[in-house]
Motif scaffolding. Structure first.
Motif, short mmCIF file in Angstrom:
data_model
loop_
_atom_site.label_atom_id
_atom_site.label_comp_id
_atom_site.label_asym_id
_atom_site.label_seq_id
_atom_site.Cartn_x
_atom_site.Cartn_y
_atom_site.Cartn_z
N ASN A 49 0.85 -1.18 0.00
CA ASN A 49 0.00 0.00 0.00
C ASN A 49 0.90 1.25 0.00
OD1 ASN A 49 -1.77 2.11 0.50
ND2 ASN A 49 -3.00 0.95 1.97
N PRO A 50 0.88 2.05 -1.08
CA PRO A 50 1.75 3.23 -1.10
C PRO A 50 1.22 4.39 -0.26
CG PRO A 50 0.48 3.13 -3.11
CD PRO A 50 0.15 1.88 -2.34
N GLY A 51 0.03 4.24 0.26
CA GLY A 51 -0.52 5.28 1.13
C GLY A 51 -1.22 6.41 0.40
N HIS A 52 -1.37 6.29 -0.91
CA HIS A 52 -2.06 7.31 -1.71
C HIS A 52 -2.46 6.68 -3.03
CE1 HIS A 52 1.43 7.74 -4.40
NE2 HIS A 52 2.17 7.69 -3.31
N PRO A 53 -3.35 7.33 -3.78
CA PRO A 53 -3.76 6.77 -5.08
C PRO A 53 -2.57 6.63 -6.03
CG PRO A 53 -5.29 8.48 -4.37
CD PRO A 53 -4.12 8.53 -3.41
N ILE A 54 -2.60 5.59 -6.85
CA ILE A 54 -1.56 5.37 -7.84
C ILE A 54 -1.83 6.27 -9.03
CG2 ILE A 54 -0.47 3.67 -9.34
CD1 ILE A 54 -1.44 1.50 -7.38
N PRO A 55 -0.86 7.08 -9.46
CA PRO A 55 -1.09 7.95 -10.62
C PRO A 55 -1.36 7.14 -11.88
CG PRO A 55 0.86 8.63 -9.40
CD PRO A 55 0.46 7.30 -8.85
N ALA A 56 -2.16 7.71 -12.76
CA ALA A 56 -2.55 7.00 -13.98
C ALA A 56 -1.34 6.65 -14.84
CB ALA A 56 -3.53 7.84 -14.77
N ASP A 57 -0.31 7.52 -14.89
CA ASP A 57 0.82 7.24 -15.76
C ASP A 57 1.63 6.04 -15.29
OD1 ASP A 57 1.74 8.65 -13.56
OD2 ASP A 57 3.22 9.80 -14.67
N THR A 58 1.71 5.84 -13.99
CA THR A 58 2.41 4.64 -13.51
C THR A 58 1.50 3.41 -13.55
OG1 THR A 58 1.88 5.21 -11.22
CG2 THR A 58 4.01 5.93 -12.06
N MET A 59 0.22 3.62 -13.32
CA MET A 59 -0.73 2.52 -13.44
C MET A 59 -0.73 1.96 -14.87
SD MET A 59 -4.74 2.49 -12.25
CE MET A 59 -4.37 3.51 -10.82
N ALA A 60 -0.52 2.84 -15.84
CA ALA A 60 -0.49 2.40 -17.24
C ALA A 60 0.72 1.53 -17.55
CB ALA A 60 -0.49 3.63 -18.16
N VAL A 61 1.76 1.57 -16.71
CA VAL A 61 2.94 0.74 -16.91
C VAL A 61 2.75 -0.64 -16.28
CG1 VAL A 61 5.41 0.50 -16.43
CG2 VAL A 61 4.47 2.75 -17.03
N HIS A 62 2.37 -0.67 -15.00
CA HIS A 62 2.30 -1.96 -14.31
C HIS A 62 0.88 -2.49 -14.13
CE1 HIS A 62 1.29 0.56 -10.89
NE2 HIS A 62 2.53 1.03 -10.78
N HIS A 63 -0.13 -1.65 -14.33
CA HIS A 63 -1.54 -2.06 -14.28
C HIS A 63 -1.98 -2.54 -12.90
CE1 HIS A 63 -1.59 -1.64 -18.64
NE2 HIS A 63 -0.49 -2.38 -18.68
N ILE A 64 -1.33 -2.05 -11.85
CA ILE A 64 -1.75 -2.34 -10.49
C ILE A 64 -2.79 -1.31 -10.09
CG2 ILE A 64 -1.01 -2.51 -8.08
CD1 ILE A 64 1.76 -3.33 -9.15
N LEU A 65 -3.94 -1.76 -9.61
CA LEU A 65 -5.06 -0.89 -9.29
C LEU A 65 -5.06 -0.50 -7.82
CD1 LEU A 65 -7.86 -2.85 -11.20
CD2 LEU A 65 -6.52 -0.90 -12.03
#
Length: 249
Positions: A49-65
């Motif tokens: 848990n990174p403690g904050h929402p995952i930014p869309a640009d990094t989510m687009a790389v690893h697809h972790i929700l």
């Protein structure tokens, strides 16, 4: 008694802060009694848990929700158990290890040494055309690499699994001590990576061009040009000191 091992680490992140990890994967490489290295069955991955929402640009790389990490433990809870396993490690390793080291600090690792498989591949396989983790995979086709276990790319366990095959082969070509020594130096690029001389071996550049690269801000460019100048018996000019805070234009 456990065999000597190096633990390969790969991280997926949600930002550049020290606790912004959202996944860690690992794969052990162990040394048999005959001195040869091989992949071990010890591998795994944990969401963080990174403690904050995952930014869309990094989510687009690893697809972790966000929903996948919402109930996961925080980095400070996950890191020590993975990075300081029972029985210890000879070293930790990663491809372009400087990235992992930003998050896997000595507080988490107990001060373990690191092997950078990118830097070591530059030294042992300079004939290759590219040195990314995945390009090494398909240029070299390491023995025993199960294609499906190395997918999807840009997830922590598959990437650690692929890197571990490179590490195994590096360790079977030279010593652990040599890999550690190369890993504390900047990358020694076999060819010029940018500009009008792109693709040329450093030995084909004249001294003036080499001195220009030796003043570059990129550590690998500087080191590679300086190494060629020293080979010719020259002394590189010291790189200009950078200001404490660069001016933004």
């Amino acid at each position: 008694m456990s065999p000597p091992r190096v633990r390969v680490i790969d991280l997926e992140t949600a930002g550049s802060g020290p606790n912004d990890v959202c996944e860690i994967g690992w794969q052990d490489v162990v040394q048999d009694v005959d001195g040869r290295w091989r992949l071990d069955d010890a591998r795994g991955a944990r969401l963080v848990n990174p403690g904050h929402p995952i930014p869309a640009d990094t989510m687009a790389v690893h697809h972790i929700l966000d929903s996948e990490v919402a109930g996961a433990p925080f980095w400070r809870e996950v890191a020590p158990g993975v990075l300081k396993p029972e029985g210890g490690v000879l070293a930790l390793a990663a491809h372009r290890a400087a990235f992992e080291q930003r998050y896997c600090t000595p507080r988490h690792t107990g001060g373990a040494a690191w092997i950078c498989t990118w830097k070591c591949a530059l030294r042992l396989w300079p004939h290759l055309t590219s040195f990314s983790n995945q390009m090494l995979r398909y240029q070299r086709m390491p023995e025993g690499l199960v294609h499906e276990l190395g997918l999807p790319a840009h997830r922590a366990l598959p990437d650690a699994y692929v890197t571990a095959h490179h590490l195994r082969d590096l360790l079977n070509e030279t010593s652990l001590e040599q890999l550690l020594a190369w890993s504390v130096e900047p990358g020694l690029l076999p060819r010029v990576p940018t500009g009008p001389d792109r693709g040329k071996p450093w030995r084909r550049l004249d001294d003036e061009a080499l001195r220009a690269f030796a003043r570059d801000r990129d550590a690998a460019l500087r080191f590679s040009a300086e190494t060629e100048l020293r080979r010719r018996g020259g002394t590189p000019e010291p790189a200009p000191a950078e200001p404490a805070q660069r001016t933004l234009i």
